[in-house]
Design an enzyme around this catalytic site. Structure first.
Site, short mmCIF file in Angstrom:
data_model
loop_
_atom_site.label_atom_id
_atom_site.label_comp_id
_atom_site.label_asym_id
_atom_site.label_seq_id
_atom_site.Cartn_x
_atom_site.Cartn_y
_atom_site.Cartn_z
N ARG A 42 7.97 -19.34 40.65
CA ARG A 42 8.78 -18.51 40.60
C ARG A 42 8.84 -16.99 42.19
O ARG A 42 9.69 -16.34 42.58
CB ARG A 42 9.99 -18.43 40.32
CG ARG A 42 10.47 -19.34 40.01
CD ARG A 42 11.36 -19.91 38.62
NE ARG A 42 10.34 -19.34 37.06
CZ ARG A 42 10.63 -18.60 36.38
NH1 ARG A 42 11.26 -19.07 35.76
NH2 ARG A 42 9.67 -18.69 35.83
N ARG A 51 11.29 -25.58 46.59
CA ARG A 51 11.28 -26.49 45.12
C ARG A 51 13.13 -26.41 45.52
O ARG A 51 13.58 -27.25 44.27
CB ARG A 51 11.50 -25.90 43.90
CG ARG A 51 9.82 -26.06 43.95
CD ARG A 51 10.12 -27.13 42.86
NE ARG A 51 11.01 -26.50 41.76
CZ ARG A 51 11.61 -26.17 40.96
NH1 ARG A 51 10.70 -25.77 40.34
NH2 ARG A 51 12.95 -26.92 40.27
O1 CP3 Z 1 -0.32 -21.60 37.04
C1 CP3 Z 1 0.21 -21.31 37.87
O2 CP3 Z 1 0.66 -21.34 38.48
C2 CP3 Z 1 0.04 -23.35 37.99
C3 CP3 Z 1 1.20 -23.92 37.58
C4 CP3 Z 1 1.21 -23.67 36.06
C5 CP3 Z 1 3.50 -23.79 35.49
N1 CP3 Z 1 3.12 -23.65 34.23
C6 CP3 Z 1 4.36 -23.91 36.78
C7 CP3 Z 1 5.51 -23.40 36.24
C8 CP3 Z 1 0.88 -22.98 34.78
C9 CP3 Z 1 -0.36 -23.34 34.26
C10 CP3 Z 1 2.14 -23.79 33.53
C11 CP3 Z 1 1.52 -23.36 32.05
C12 CP3 Z 1 2.94 -23.53 31.10
N2 CP3 Z 1 4.20 -23.96 30.92
C13 CP3 Z 1 2.65 -22.62 30.43
C14 CP3 Z 1 1.56 -22.15 29.53
C15 CP3 Z 1 0.72 -20.27 30.50
C16 CP3 Z 1 2.09 -19.85 29.95
O3 CP3 Z 1 2.95 -19.03 30.82
O4 CP3 Z 1 2.02 -19.33 29.08
C17 CP3 Z 1 3.90 -22.89 30.08
C18 CP3 Z 1 3.99 -22.12 27.89
C19 CP3 Z 1 4.48 -23.23 29.93
C20 CP3 Z 1 6.16 -23.93 29.27
C21 CP3 Z 1 7.03 -23.59 30.47
N3 CP3 Z 1 7.33 -24.02 31.56
C22 CP3 Z 1 8.24 -22.33 30.53
C23 CP3 Z 1 7.51 -21.10 29.79
C24 CP3 Z 1 7.99 -22.46 31.72
C25 CP3 Z 1 9.33 -21.31 32.54
C26 CP3 Z 1 11.24 -21.41 32.14
C27 CP3 Z 1 11.99 -20.41 32.56
O5 CP3 Z 1 12.14 -20.87 33.99
O6 CP3 Z 1 11.84 -19.48 32.75
C28 CP3 Z 1 7.76 -23.87 32.42
C29 CP3 Z 1 8.48 -23.39 34.10
C30 CP3 Z 1 7.11 -23.81 34.73
N4 CP3 Z 1 5.98 -24.21 34.58
C31 CP3 Z 1 8.09 -22.83 36.26
C32 CP3 Z 1 6.62 -23.33 36.91
C33 CP3 Z 1 5.96 -23.06 38.44
C34 CP3 Z 1 9.36 -22.36 37.04
C35 CP3 Z 1 10.03 -23.69 37.12
C36 CP3 Z 1 10.58 -22.66 37.99
O7 CP3 Z 1 10.72 -22.48 39.39
O8 CP3 Z 1 12.35 -23.28 37.57
#
Ligand code: CP3
Length: 357
Positions: A42, A51
């Site tokens: 994001r 997206r």
């Molecule tokens: O690192 C990268 O660039 C690769 C992609 C990646 C995503 N999630 C894409 C994503 C990776 C490695 C993750 C791992 C992930 N997902 C973790 C472990 C890493 C960390 O940050 O602690 C966790 C806990 C998650 C669970 C998760 N997914 C969360 C807490 C969120 C954020 C929610 C929010 O909107 O605040 C996501 C969504 C997410 N995963 C997004 C992305 C790019 C955002 C989605 C969007 O565009 O709205």
């Protein structure tokens, strides 16, 4: 076929000679390789454009989108490694768990897992459930040439916390209550989740990922004793199952049990911003380290960020090898130009002759 990056023209065609993989193997490099957790996502306008109208988890099942989003930060920043665009809950959804990623919130479940009957619904992951991951990784490995691709999975505790709480949690109280009240059910849950994470990593490695990272983002909620007893064996099972590629083990708030994170089977230990890398190097002697710029500081004035980058590069020299990263993921509000300057600054530390060769 192979993409060449202007600012990385010397990148070797084979990722195994890359700075990133050399550092993973514990070789001291002329400067730290650099990449960022959540570099794809994001904070990038090109990501938000792509997206538009496509739900997060759906985008993860479309190999064309996954490939493009994974490449975006590599093109923009010239980072030394790509991380596969997906999410830790993708394999859970692939086995039929009713989970969605809500913008601004994170993973949310329709039905949390809190009983034996709930757990019975959680089946193992078959590679065919995530054929779209296999396809995207294969395409990416071809496109990336000498730039390594990092595969990843959620660690059993972090995934179980979402499954049990039903969504993000500040105190993890339902999870901790289950862990202590019904250890048998807890261990079976973690063991099933460990199997799912192992298969998810295996699919990525077989398709050509050069390294893997296990994310235990919420493990810092635990005491060292509870981590050792209730979590460590299951994370060790996942890390032990990884064949032939380096394993990065990352947790947030886990400084108090860094040696346990290492002994679970890490080739590289990820460190958050709370612990300076020279101190981390004393806690896990002999281990390459990854980290650890505070992502929230990227919003400070540039001289502050620059000073932090130099401090971290200097402290990282106390470890056998250092991979520069943030202490946790890039925040959505981060200015991509600041990340570009961080990459430039880290990469320039190899030009001064100040790094050990
Ligand atoms: O690192 C990268 O660039 C690769 C992609 C990646 C995503 N999630 C894409 C994503 C990776 C490695 C993750 C791992 C992930 N997902 C973790 C472990 C890493 C960390 O940050 O602690 C966790 C806990 C998650 C669970 C998760 N997914 C969360 C807490 C969120 C954020 C929610 C929010 O909107 O605040 C996501 C969504 C997410 N995963 C997004 C992305 C790019 C955002 C989605 C969007 O565009 O709205």
């Amino acid at each position: 076929m192979t993409v060449t990056f202007d600012d990385n023209a010397t990148a070797p065609a084979d990722p195994s000679d890359s700075l990133f993989l050399r550092a993973c193997r514990g070789e001291r490099t002329s400067r730290p390789p650099v990449w960022f957790m959540r570099q794809a996502g994001r904070s990038l306008p090109e990501y938000r454009r792509l997206r538009e109208g496509v739900p997060m988890l759906e985008s993860c099942t479309r190999p064309d989108m996954v490939t493009e989003i994974t490449l975006q930060p590599v093109r923009r920043y010239g980072v030394d490694a790509a991380i596969f665009y997906s999410d830790i809950v993708v394999p859970l959804r692939a086995v039929g768990v009713d989970v969605d990623v809500k913008p601004g919130i994170g993973p949310v479940l329709g039905h949390p897992i809190r009983s034996r009957a709930d757990l019975d619904q959680l089946r193992p992951l078959e590679p065919g459930d995530v054929a779209f991951v296999d396809e995207a990784v294969r395409t990416l490995v071809g496109e990336l040439g000498g730039t390594p691709l990092i595969g990843f999975a959620g660690a059993p505790f972090t995934l179980a916390s979402y499954l049990v709480e039903g969504g993000p949690s500040k105190n993890h109280e339902v999870t901790k209550a289950l862990m202590h009240s019904d250890p048998e059910l807890w261990h079976e849950l973690l063991s099933r989740v460990a199997g799912i994470s192992s298969t998810f990593l295996d699919v990525q490695v077989r398709a050509g990922a050069s390294a893997v990272q296990l994310f235990d983002s919420w493990a810092g909620a635990l005491s060292a004793a509870d981590y050792a007893k209730f979590v460590h064996p299951h994370s060790a099972e996942v890390l032990d199952s990884v064949i032939d590629v380096p394993r990065i083990h990352f947790g947030v708030g886990t400084s108090e049990f860094l040696p346990l994170m290492a002994s679970a089977g890490a080739d590289v230990v990820g460190v958050d911003w709370r612990l300076p890398l020279d101190e981390a190097a004393l806690r896990v002697p002999g281990k390459p380290l990854q980290g650890n710029l505070d992502p929230a500081l990227l919003g400070a004035d540039w001289p502050v960020v620059e000073r932090e980058v130099h401090r971290i590069v200097a402290e990282g020299r106390r470890a056998p090898a250092h991979i520069f990263n943030l202490g946790h993921g890039v925040l959505p509000t981060t200015d991509p130009d600041v990340l570009a300057r961080v990459v430039e600054t880290v990469q320039a530390t190899g030009d001064s002759g100040s790094g050990a060769g």
